[in-house]
Write a protein that holds these residues in place. Structure first.
Motif, short mmCIF file in Angstrom:
data_model
loop_
_atom_site.label_atom_id
_atom_site.label_comp_id
_atom_site.label_asym_id
_atom_site.label_seq_id
_atom_site.Cartn_x
_atom_site.Cartn_y
_atom_site.Cartn_z
N GLU A 214 14.74 21.59 -9.70
CA GLU A 214 15.00 23.11 -9.31
C GLU A 214 15.46 23.64 -7.96
O GLU A 214 16.53 24.71 -8.57
CB GLU A 214 14.45 23.81 -10.34
CG GLU A 214 12.56 23.56 -9.19
CD GLU A 214 11.42 24.02 -10.02
OE1 GLU A 214 11.05 24.95 -10.23
OE2 GLU A 214 10.35 23.34 -10.30
N TRP A 218 23.41 23.72 -6.31
CA TRP A 218 24.40 23.19 -7.61
C TRP A 218 25.96 22.28 -6.86
O TRP A 218 25.78 21.48 -7.98
CB TRP A 218 24.18 24.08 -8.43
CG TRP A 218 25.19 23.49 -10.25
CD1 TRP A 218 26.26 24.00 -10.47
CD2 TRP A 218 24.13 23.04 -11.16
NE1 TRP A 218 26.56 23.60 -11.33
CE2 TRP A 218 25.34 22.75 -12.16
CE3 TRP A 218 22.94 22.24 -11.06
CZ2 TRP A 218 24.93 21.95 -13.01
CZ3 TRP A 218 22.24 21.30 -11.94
CH2 TRP A 218 23.64 20.94 -13.42
N THR A 246 14.44 21.97 -16.71
CA THR A 246 14.90 23.13 -17.22
C THR A 246 14.70 24.07 -16.38
O THR A 246 15.13 25.24 -16.95
CB THR A 246 14.00 23.22 -18.21
OG1 THR A 246 12.39 22.57 -18.04
CG2 THR A 246 14.66 21.74 -19.14
N ASN A 247 13.52 24.10 -15.00
CA ASN A 247 13.31 25.28 -14.23
C ASN A 247 15.12 25.91 -13.20
O ASN A 247 14.33 26.65 -12.64
CB ASN A 247 12.55 24.97 -13.40
CG ASN A 247 11.04 24.76 -14.37
OD1 ASN A 247 11.01 26.03 -15.26
ND2 ASN A 247 10.61 24.14 -13.88
N SER A 249 17.52 27.75 -12.36
CA SER A 249 18.49 29.19 -12.99
C SER A 249 19.87 28.86 -13.61
O SER A 249 20.52 27.54 -13.04
CB SER A 249 18.46 30.22 -11.00
OG SER A 249 19.18 29.08 -10.36
N ASP A 250 19.75 29.45 -14.21
CA ASP A 250 20.62 29.61 -15.08
C ASP A 250 21.12 28.35 -15.60
O ASP A 250 22.19 27.79 -15.74
CB ASP A 250 21.83 30.09 -14.50
CG ASP A 250 21.62 31.30 -13.63
OD1 ASP A 250 21.52 32.71 -14.35
OD2 ASP A 250 22.18 31.42 -12.24
N TYR A 251 20.08 27.64 -16.28
CA TYR A 251 19.66 26.44 -16.74
C TYR A 251 21.20 25.78 -17.83
O TYR A 251 22.20 25.40 -18.04
CB TYR A 251 18.58 26.29 -17.11
CG TYR A 251 18.27 25.52 -17.87
CD1 TYR A 251 18.34 23.63 -17.25
CD2 TYR A 251 18.48 25.09 -19.44
CE1 TYR A 251 18.02 22.34 -18.76
CE2 TYR A 251 18.15 23.84 -20.75
CZ TYR A 251 17.77 22.91 -19.79
OH TYR A 251 17.49 22.03 -20.46
N LYS A 252 20.99 26.86 -18.75
CA LYS A 252 21.45 26.91 -19.52
C LYS A 252 23.91 26.83 -19.71
O LYS A 252 24.37 26.16 -19.93
CB LYS A 252 22.00 27.41 -21.28
CG LYS A 252 20.76 27.88 -21.41
CD LYS A 252 20.52 29.34 -23.03
CE LYS A 252 19.24 28.66 -23.38
NZ LYS A 252 19.31 29.31 -24.96
N GLU A 253 23.93 27.84 -18.07
CA GLU A 253 25.06 27.95 -17.80
C GLU A 253 25.64 26.46 -17.09
O GLU A 253 26.29 26.20 -17.37
CB GLU A 253 25.55 29.39 -17.24
CG GLU A 253 25.61 30.33 -17.54
CD GLU A 253 24.02 30.80 -17.90
OE1 GLU A 253 23.10 30.08 -18.04
OE2 GLU A 253 23.88 31.89 -19.08
N LYS A 254 24.56 26.05 -15.97
CA LYS A 254 24.62 24.98 -15.87
C LYS A 254 25.35 23.71 -16.16
O LYS A 254 25.88 22.85 -16.30
CB LYS A 254 24.07 24.62 -14.07
CG LYS A 254 23.63 25.62 -13.49
CD LYS A 254 22.67 25.98 -12.31
CE LYS A 254 23.13 27.02 -11.26
NZ LYS A 254 21.96 27.01 -10.55
N VAL A 278 21.24 23.35 -25.74
CA VAL A 278 22.33 23.98 -25.36
C VAL A 278 23.86 23.39 -25.99
O VAL A 278 24.56 24.38 -25.71
CB VAL A 278 22.26 23.70 -24.13
CG1 VAL A 278 22.79 24.85 -22.95
CG2 VAL A 278 21.00 24.75 -23.30
#
Length: 399
Positions: A214, A218, A246-247, A249-254, A278
């Motif tokens: 987390e 990135w 999953t923690n 930040s902006d998990y889905k977008e990343k 996702v």
């Protein structure tokens, strides 16, 4: 086993360097014959089979590197004088006869032989039939180098047995074997372990993992993932599995961005159930055994985990024990990961592609060992010896 003087060993290696450079055309022509007979069904194996001038340069450099290293044989490890007057000296000693079984890579014929020879071992090279012409020429070079320096050619031998003959040789070797190194996939390793009567050192299987914590950077993570996955898919240090916390930040977008950059570089993807929430269009990992598979292809799995402990458990349950990376800026988290993951090489913020003798400062390597005895990681020159105790007395007896 008679020990060869270091100066003679180094003269043999200098001769081999000259022969490789002088006879490039002969080796390249032999390799063309091997490539012409190969069906290309296995792209990773085909890539490993190819010999180029650059690869020949690498072979020469490998021999030079070993020639420049200190002789690992007959070094004193420890010395003690006991109360009873016995002098006990522990020294390094050759293994004896090493057999290596490998597929497709002619450069192994050079690297394995140079290491075994400098460490005063005899080596039996069981290369794959797909590289027969290339390996025959290379072993001829070795024999010329030995003969030029007044040595018998028996210390470096090429074996051309088929599977049935190899099985019989493992069960009933025609000469004593001290160590066998199967350098390949699960089937080869299982085959050797089933039939061998001496020590087997496991090497070659990758299935490497990378965990994005987390607290990861990135952009660095994407750069490392892309290198580890796509730089050389045929290597045992290539990346196969990616775990994302999953923690983040902006998990889905990343996660979507990770998927996109992989697919843009030709990598096919499978995902676990959590990641599929996702990445809905991606194929679901069909069964748990896929997590344990080494791909050697432009293919990878993406999974999601909630904690560091989950990532460590997943890796220890499924990896090949080769290499694993954590991407994180948190030094304590990295330390926990590196201590708890059961692999030969563990990384923080770096590609698994560095698990290589040359890249890790070892020099040429016989293999990457995933065993824990007698050595783990790159098997370089200093790892191709065992030890022997020399005890000097003057009539002492034990009471």
């Amino acid at each position: 086993m008679q020990l060869i003087a270091t100066v003679i060993k180094n003269k043999v290696l200098a001769s081999m360097e000259h022969l490789l450079d002088k006879n490039r055309a002969l080796l390249l022509e032999a390799n063309k014959k091997d490539l012409a007979l190969f069906t290309k069904d296995d792209q990773a194996m085909y890539d490993r089979l190819i010999v180029t001038d650059k690869k020949i340069d690498g072979m020469i450099e490998a021999v030079k590197s070993v020639r420049s290293q200190e002789d690992p044989v007959n070094r004193e490890i420890s010395r003690k004088e006991m109360e009873n007057g016995l002098k006990v000296i522990n020294k390094t000693a050759p293994f004896g006869t090493i057999m290596i079984i490998y597929e497709s890579r002619p450069d192994v014929t050079v690297e394995a032989a140079v290491l075994a020879f400098k460490a005063n071992n005899k080596i039996l090279l069981k290369g794959g039939k797909e590289a027969l012409h290339s390996n025959t020429v290379l072993v001829d070079f070795w024999h010329q180098a030995l003969e030029e320096n007044g040595l018998n050619t028996d210390s470096i031998q090429l074996l051309t047995m088929n599977r049935t003959e190899t099985q019989q040789f493992l069960k009933e070797p025609t000469e004593p074997l001290d160590l066998i190194v199967p350098r390949g996939g699960e089937r080869l390793i299982a085959f050797v372990k089933e039939h061998a009567k001496c020590a087997v050192l496991v090497s070659g299987r990758g299935n490497n993992f990378l965990y994005v914590d987390e607290n990861a950077d990135w952009e660095k993570s994407l750069k490392v993932i892309l290198n580890a996955k796509t730089d050389k898919i045929s290597a045992c240090n290539a990346l196969d599995k990616i775990l994302v916390n999953t923690n983040v930040s902006d998990y889905k977008e990343k996660l979507i961005g990770l998927r996109n950059i992989l697919k843009d570089n030709g990598v096919s993807i499978m995902v676990d159930t959590k990641a599929k929430e996702v990445l809905e269009d991606e194929a679901l990992i069909p069964e748990a055994s896929v997590w344990s598979a080494e791909f050697l292809a432009l293919r990878c799995c993406i999974g999601s985990v909630d904690t560091l402990s989950d990532a460590v458990q997943k890796i220890n349950d499924h990896s090949g024990g080769h290499s694993a990376t954590i991407m994180t800026t948190d030094a304590q988290t990295a330390e926990r990961f590196m201590e708890q993951v059961d692999c030969a090489a563990v990384y923080q913020n770096a590609s698994t592609r560095f698990t290589d003798g040359g890249q890790m400062g070892v020099g040429a390597e016989l293999a990457i060992s995933t065993d824990k005895l007698h050595h783990r990681g790159p098997l370089g020159l200093n790892e191709l010896v065992t030890n022997k105790y020399y005890i000097y007395g003057d009539g002492q007896v034990r009471d």
